[in-house]
Design a protein around this motif. Structure first.
Motif, PDB file in Angstrom:
ATOM      1  N   PHE A   1       0.825  -1.211   0.000  1.00  0.00           N
ATOM      2  CA  PHE A   1       0.000   0.000   0.000  1.00  0.00           C
ATOM      3  C   PHE A   1       0.861   1.265   0.000  1.00  0.00           C
ATOM      4  CE2 PHE A   1      -2.643   3.282   2.016  1.00  0.00           C
ATOM      5  CZ  PHE A   1      -3.736   3.258   1.151  1.00  0.00           C
ATOM      6  N   VAL A   2       1.971   1.239   0.733  1.00  0.00           N
ATOM      7  CA  VAL A   2       2.861   2.405   0.755  1.00  0.00           C
ATOM      8  C   VAL A   2       3.397   2.693  -0.646  1.00  0.00           C
ATOM      9  CG1 VAL A   2       5.024   3.343   1.671  1.00  0.00           C
ATOM     10  CG2 VAL A   2       3.481   2.072   3.171  1.00  0.00           C
ATOM     11  N   ASP A   3       3.668   1.636  -1.400  1.00  0.00           N
ATOM     12  CA  ASP A   3       4.128   1.797  -2.779  1.00  0.00           C
ATOM     13  C   ASP A   3       3.070   2.521  -3.613  1.00  0.00           C
ATOM     14  OD1 ASP A   3       6.200   1.299  -4.697  1.00  0.00           O
ATOM     15  OD2 ASP A   3       4.901  -0.181  -5.624  1.00  0.00           O
ATOM     16  N   PHE A   4       1.811   2.218  -3.354  1.00  0.00           N
ATOM     17  CA  PHE A   4       0.728   2.896  -4.070  1.00  0.00           C
ATOM     18  C   PHE A   4       0.613   4.353  -3.634  1.00  0.00           C
ATOM     19  CE2 PHE A   4      -0.242  -0.797  -6.200  1.00  0.00           C
ATOM     20  CZ  PHE A   4      -1.405  -0.721  -6.946  1.00  0.00           C
ATOM     21  N   VAL A   5       0.803   4.615  -2.344  1.00  0.00           N
ATOM     22  CA  VAL A   5       0.764   6.005  -1.856  1.00  0.00           C
ATOM     23  C   VAL A   5       1.812   6.844  -2.572  1.00  0.00           C
ATOM     24  CG1 VAL A   5       1.158   7.490   0.153  1.00  0.00           C
ATOM     25  CG2 VAL A   5      -0.218   5.418   0.388  1.00  0.00           C
ATOM     26  N   LEU A   6       2.945   6.250  -2.858  1.00  0.00           N
ATOM     27  CA  LEU A   6       4.028   6.964  -3.537  1.00  0.00           C
ATOM     28  C   LEU A   6       3.775   7.101  -5.027  1.00  0.00           C
ATOM     29  CD1 LEU A   6       6.879   8.215  -3.499  1.00  0.00           C
ATOM     30  CD2 LEU A   6       7.796   5.900  -3.752  1.00  0.00           C
ATOM     31  N   ASN A   7       3.240   6.049  -5.657  1.00  0.00           N
ATOM     32  CA  ASN A   7       3.197   5.993  -7.118  1.00  0.00           C
ATOM     33  C   ASN A   7       1.873   6.444  -7.744  1.00  0.00           C
ATOM     34  OD1 ASN A   7       5.857   4.960  -7.819  1.00  0.00           O
ATOM     35  ND2 ASN A   7       5.246   3.114  -6.730  1.00  0.00           N
ATOM     36  N   VAL A   8       0.757   6.265  -7.056  1.00  0.00           N
ATOM     37  CA  VAL A   8      -0.515   6.685  -7.641  1.00  0.00           C
ATOM     38  C   VAL A   8      -0.543   8.195  -7.917  1.00  0.00           C
ATOM     39  CG1 VAL A   8      -2.996   6.958  -7.198  1.00  0.00           C
ATOM     40  CG2 VAL A   8      -1.898   4.743  -6.853  1.00  0.00           C
ATOM     41  N   PRO A   9      -0.047   9.064  -6.998  1.00  0.00           N
ATOM     42  CA  PRO A   9      -0.009  10.487  -7.349  1.00  0.00           C
ATOM     43  C   PRO A   9       0.773  10.774  -8.633  1.00  0.00           C
ATOM     44  CG  PRO A   9       0.335  10.226  -5.002  1.00  0.00           C
ATOM     45  CD  PRO A   9       0.365   8.848  -5.600  1.00  0.00           C
ATOM     46  N   ILE A  10       1.849  10.021  -8.874  1.00  0.00           N
ATOM     47  CA  ILE A  10       2.611  10.210 -10.112  1.00  0.00           C
ATOM     48  C   ILE A  10       1.748   9.825 -11.302  1.00  0.00           C
ATOM     49  CG2 ILE A  10       4.665   9.530 -11.402  1.00  0.00           C
ATOM     50  CD1 ILE A  10       5.987   8.862  -8.728  1.00  0.00           C
ATOM     51  N   MET A  11       1.055   8.682 -11.197  1.00  0.00           N
ATOM     52  CA  MET A  11       0.213   8.225 -12.297  1.00  0.00           C
ATOM     53  C   MET A  11      -0.932   9.204 -12.559  1.00  0.00           C
ATOM     54  SD  MET A  11      -1.453   4.460 -12.951  1.00  0.00           S
ATOM     55  CE  MET A  11      -2.713   4.514 -11.673  1.00  0.00           C
ATOM     56  N   VAL A  12      -1.543   9.711 -11.491  1.00  0.00           N
ATOM     57  CA  VAL A  12      -2.635  10.671 -11.660  1.00  0.00           C
ATOM     58  C   VAL A  12      -2.129  11.953 -12.301  1.00  0.00           C
ATOM     59  CG1 VAL A  12      -4.334  12.086 -10.440  1.00  0.00           C
ATOM     60  CG2 VAL A  12      -3.994   9.708  -9.770  1.00  0.00           C
ATOM     61  N   PHE A  13      -0.932  12.387 -11.901  1.00  0.00           N
ATOM     62  CA  PHE A  13      -0.332  13.577 -12.512  1.00  0.00           C
ATOM     63  C   PHE A  13      -0.090  13.356 -14.000  1.00  0.00           C
ATOM     64  CE2 PHE A  13       3.386  16.195 -13.669  1.00  0.00           C
ATOM     65  CZ  PHE A  13       2.871  17.456 -13.380  1.00  0.00           C
ATOM     66  N   LEU A  14       0.393  12.167 -14.356  1.00  0.00           N
ATOM     67  CA  LEU A  14       0.607  11.845 -15.773  1.00  0.00           C
ATOM     68  C   LEU A  14      -0.717  11.837 -16.531  1.00  0.00           C
ATOM     69  CD1 LEU A  14       3.286   9.010 -15.472  1.00  0.00           C
ATOM     70  CD2 LEU A  14       3.635  11.356 -16.278  1.00  0.00           C
ATOM     71  N   LEU A  15      -1.777  11.357 -15.883  1.00  0.00           N
ATOM     72  CA  LEU A  15      -3.094  11.378 -16.514  1.00  0.00           C
ATOM     73  C   LEU A  15      -3.550  12.803 -16.803  1.00  0.00           C
ATOM     74  CD1 LEU A  15      -4.880   8.613 -14.395  1.00  0.00           C
ATOM     75  CD2 LEU A  15      -4.451   8.516 -16.852  1.00  0.00           C
ATOM     76  N   MET A  16      -3.081  13.744 -15.985  1.00  0.00           N
ATOM     77  CA  MET A  16      -3.456  15.143 -16.167  1.00  0.00           C
ATOM     78  C   MET A  16      -2.695  15.803 -17.309  1.00  0.00           C
ATOM     79  SD  MET A  16      -3.546  16.174 -12.108  1.00  0.00           S
ATOM     80  CE  MET A  16      -3.689  17.939 -12.390  1.00  0.00           C
ATOM     81  N   VAL A  17      -1.448  15.374 -17.539  1.00  0.00           N
ATOM     82  CA  VAL A  17      -0.598  16.118 -18.478  1.00  0.00           C
ATOM     83  C   VAL A  17      -0.345  15.392 -19.801  1.00  0.00           C
ATOM     84  CG1 VAL A  17       0.552  17.355 -16.606  1.00  0.00           C
ATOM     85  CG2 VAL A  17       1.541  15.221 -17.433  1.00  0.00           C
ATOM     86  N   VAL A  18      -0.449  14.055 -19.816  1.00  0.00           N
ATOM     87  CA  VAL A  18      -0.184  13.317 -21.058  1.00  0.00           C
ATOM     88  C   VAL A  18      -1.460  13.302 -21.903  1.00  0.00           C
ATOM     89  CG1 VAL A  18       0.435  11.089 -22.065  1.00  0.00           C
ATOM     90  CG2 VAL A  18       1.569  11.872 -19.977  1.00  0.00           C
ATOM     91  N   PRO A  19      -1.393  13.749 -23.163  1.00  0.00           N
ATOM     92  CA  PRO A  19      -2.595  13.758 -24.013  1.00  0.00           C
ATOM     93  C   PRO A  19      -2.959  12.350 -24.465  1.00  0.00           C
ATOM     94  CG  PRO A  19      -0.684  14.477 -25.275  1.00  0.00           C
ATOM     95  CD  PRO A  19      -0.213  14.296 -23.865  1.00  0.00           C
ATOM     96  N   ALA A  20      -4.045  11.822 -23.901  1.00  0.00           N
ATOM     97  CA  ALA A  20      -4.515  10.481 -24.260  1.00  0.00           C
ATOM     98  C   ALA A  20      -6.022  10.437 -24.062  1.00  0.00           C
ATOM     99  CB  ALA A  20      -3.835   9.415 -23.400  1.00  0.00           C
TER     100      ALA A  20
END
Length: 322
Positions: free
Chosen positions: A251-270
Motif C-alpha cells: 500500500f505504501v508503494d501505491f501512496v508513492l506511485n498513484v499520485p505520479i500516475m494521476v499527474f501523468l493522466l493530467m498532463v499526457v494527451p490520451a
C-alpha cells in the motif's frame, strides 16, 4: 474546430501507441497476438466481484467528494445551489469527459451551468480553476508523505519527485502572494492598461472572485481537506483494482506511485487516459504487462459505465427543462 480535432487525433495516437506497445510486448512473450489475448483473458477472468463492487463504490464516493468540494467553494462566493443539483451536474460532466473530443468538456459544462444559476461567469470559471489547483496541491502532499516514508534521497526517482514538489510549492506560494488583494491591487491596474478593455475587465473580475477565499480562508482549507480525502480515495481505489485482479501490492508503494500516475493522466494527451494507466501500472507498480492492461480496462469500464449514466442524466435533464 480544426484545433479540437487535431487535439483529439493526437490523444488517439498517443493512446494507440501506448496500448499497442504493451500488446505487442505481450504478444512477443506469449507467441503472438492470440497467445497475448488468451493471457489477457486469463488475467481478466481473475477479477473478483466483491473487489469490483468495492472499487465502483470508491469511484462513486470520489464523485460525491468532488461535488462537496464544488459546493464549499461556491458557498464562499455566496452561491448556495443544492448538493443534489451539483451532483447531477458532476455525473453529467462524466459523459462529456469520456465521449466527446475535448479534454475539458466536463468542466465547461459545470462552468456553464453554474453561470446560468448565478449569472457570474468569472466566478464560475475561477471556482473550477481553484478546484483543479487544490486537487494538484493535495496530490503533491500525498506524494510528499510517500516520499518521506520511502526516503526522499533513497532513489533518483525520489530525488526528482522531491525537486518537483519543492518547485510546485514555491510556485504555489508565489501565486498566493500575487493573488492577495493588497498585492493584486498594485499590478492589476497596470495589466488592465496593457490589455484590450474587454479582456482586462474579464481578468479583473476573475481575480476579484478569488479574493473571496482570502476573506474566507476556512473555505479554502475545507476545499484542500476534501481534496486530500479525494486523492487518498484515489490511492485506495487503484489499490482495490489491483486486489480485484488477485494482486497483493504494497500500500505504501501505491501512496508513492498513484499520485505520479494521476499527474501523468493530467498532463499526457490520451483519450480517457487510455494507455497512460497501463504504463503507470507497468512501470511504477511493476505489474506484469497482462495485469497492467487488465487493470487499465477495469478502470476504463467503470468510467464508461458512469459516463453512460451521465449521458442518460443529461438527456432527462434537457427534456425536463425544455
Amino acid at each position: 474546430m480544426k484545433r479540437k480535432w487535431f487535439s483529439w487525433l493526437l490523444r488517439l495516437t498517443v493512446s494507440a501507441l501506448l496500448i499497442g506497445y504493451f500488446v505487442f510486448n505481450l504478444a512477443d512473450r506469449y507467441g503472438g497476438l492470440h497467445g497475448a489475448w488468451l493471457q489477457f483473458v486469463r488475467v481478466f477472468s481473475m477479477a473478483r466481484p466483491i473487489w469490483l463492487l468495492a472499487a465502483l463504490g470508491l469511484m462513486m464516493l470520489g464523485y460525491s467528494l468532488l461535488t462537496l468540494r464544488w459546493k464549499v467553494l461556491l458557498a464562499a462566493q455566496d452561491h448556495y445551489p443544492p448538493y443534489k443539483r451539483l451532483f447531477r451536474f458532476y455525473i453529467m460532466s462524466t459523459f462529456f469527459n469520456n465521449f466527446l473530443p475535448s479534454t475539458i468538456g466536463g468542466d465547461a459544462l459545470r462552468v456553464v451551468q453554474s453561470r446560468r444559476d448565478s449569472s457570474r461567469g468569472a466566478m464560475s470559471l475561477m471556482v473550477v480553476l481553484v478546484e483543479r489547483l487544490s486537487g494538484l496541491a493535495a496530490l503533491m502532499l500525498i506524494a510528499a508523505v510517500g516520499i518521506v516514508v520511502d526516503g526522499p534521497l533513497r532513489t533518483s526517482r525520489n530525488r526528482l519527485i522531491s525537486v518537483v514538489i519543492l518547485a510546485l510549492t514555491a510556485l504555489a506560494v508565489l501565486s498566493v502572494v500575487l493573488g492577495h488583494p493588497r498585492t493584486a491591487s498594485r499590478w492589476l491596474p497596470r495589466l488592465r492598461r496593457l490589455l484590450p478593455t474587454g479582456m482586462g475587465s474579464r481578468i479583473q473580475a476573475a481575480v476579484e472572485s478569488l479574493w473571496a477565499y482570502y476573506r474566507r480562508p476556512a473555505s479554502l482549507g475545507a476545499c484542500l481537506g476534501i481534496s486530500l480525502v479525494f486523492q487518498f480515495n484515489m490511492v485506495v481505489y487503484y489499490w482495490v483494482i489491483a486486489r480485484t485482479l488477485n494482486r497483493v501490492p504494497d500500500f505504501v508503494d501505491f501512496v508513492l506511485n498513484v499520485p505520479i500516475m494521476v499527474f501523468l493522466l493530467m498532463v499526457v494527451p490520451a483519450i480517457n487516459g487510455l494507455g497512460v494507466r497501463t504504463a503507470g501500472f507497468r512501470t511504477l507498480m511493476r505489474f506484469p504487462a497482462a495485469f497492467a492492461l487488465a487493470a487499465e480496462f477495469v478502470d476504463l469500464g467503470f468510467r464508461i459505465m458512469v459516463g453512460l449514466l451521465g449521458g442518460l442524466v443529461f438527456v432527462f435533464y434537457r427534456r425536463s427543462n425544455e
